[in-house]
Design a protein around this motif. Structure first.
Motif: not given
Length: 354
Positions: A136-143, A145-152
């Protein structure tokens, strides 16, 4: 961080045109959903055609990338690993390229372009919760990508491998029940390091022969036969037969996030699992504690599905919807715009997040 960098007997039935799936095709897919590795001779009598015809039909379906059998870790393995649905928002112009990039990640089981509160919807499996956090942290570092929301995901109550095409008669299903694997699976069985090679070997072709797998792994056939049998009959992995949904009559799919009182969560999941259109039902740890993946013949069937769900579960509230615009990857298969397979990136929860 290379994984995240950049963009990028009876009379034989006639063979239908490449662009369609006829009744025998759908019946064959349905039969392989019930018994994915069954010999053609075992499926011939219930389907009413000879084994040679079934073999030819399956070869045509595979060669045209209209249907396939794959293998992946069982949902029971969530207990020992981590599974999540991740909503991803991105720059509008980067959407398609980002989806293609993420589809190449072995941790990404599925990647969808969706309409709703996000741009992309990922289903991700990792070997541990720290690995999920790293992903998830790596996703956020992609230029882009403007946002993420995780559902475990806490528990998968109904898995896509249990869903059936429903193209067989009651008598055919009864006859095929003998071919379907009815062995008792242990929920406590845990994937081993040796299982990883077998999962990857069966990912692209779940009907791959033991001889072929043994040659690829450089192991004795007798050993591989024993290991494959153990893997598939212990509940550590499942086989699933899938098809190009647009050619099989399923024109729309959607993911619903819902909420029910905690005391009703298990029974609500079970009720959703009984609905014909439910492909997957799971409990999740978020404001929406229940999600359902549904396959529909038409988009307006979604409203009817929600009415059915509310009738069975009066306390349910739909909090969000993600309507599929296009599958880019589904359970390891890369899909073209028409839903046919254009490649395979096997699901590998153990792959390191660089």
């Amino acid at each position: 961080m290379h994984e995240f960098a950049g963009t990028a007997g009876p009379k034989a039935a006639a063979t239908p045109p490449r662009g369609t799936l006829d009744e025998l095709d759908l019946a064959l897919v349905n039969a392989l959903q019930m018994a994915p590795r069954a010999p053609w001779a075992q499926l011939a009598r219930p389907l009413g055609v000879d084994a040679a015809t079934l073999s030819r039909r399956w070869s045509r379906l595979r060669e045209s990338e209209a249907a396939w059998v794959t293998c992946h870790a069982s949902p029971s393995q969530v207990t020992y690993a981590a599974l999540a649905l991740i909503e991803v928002s991105c720059l509008p112009q980067a959407r398609e390229a980002l989806a293609g990039q993420l589809a190449r990640h072995p941790q990404a089981m599925s990647v969808e372009l969706v309409a709703g509160s996000c741009d992309l919807l990922l289903t991700v499996a990792t070997a541990s919760m720290p690995a999920m956090s790293a992903y998830v942290l790596a996703l956020a570092r992609i230029e882009t990508v403007t946002g993420t929301r995780t559902h475990l995901v806490q528990h998968v109550h109904r898995d896509g491998s249990e869903w059936r095409m429903d193209s067989l008669s009651r008598d055919q299903r009864r006859d095929l029940a003998e071919a379907e694997d009815g062995s008792v699976r242990s929920a406590g069985a845990r994937l081993t390091s040796e299982d990883r090679g077998l999962l990857l070997a069966l990912a692209e072709d779940g009907r791959r022969s033991v001889t072929s797998i043994a040659a690829a792994l450089d192991r004795p056939e007798s050993t591989v036969r024993r290991l494959v049998h153990s893997l598939l009959h212990s509940g550590r992995a499942v086989l699933r037969c899938d098809a190009a949904h647009l050619h099989a009559g399923w024109r729309s799919t959607a993911t619903l996030w819902m909420s029910v009182p905690p005391a009703q969560l298990v029974s609500a999941c079970e009720e959703l699992g009984r609905l014909r259109s439910t492909r997957m039902a799971a409990s999740v740890s978020a404001e929406a504690n229940l999600l359902s993946v549904v396959w529909l013949h038409a988009l307006d069937d979604l409203a009817r599905y929600e009415v059915q769900a509310a009738t069975r579960i009066p306390s349910v509230r739909v909090l969000n919807r993600a309507v599929n615009l296009r599958w880019v990857k589904r359970m390891g298969r890369l899909l073209g715009e028409d839903g046919r397979s254009v490649g395979c990136v096997p699901i590998d929860p153990w792959h390191p997040v660089d």
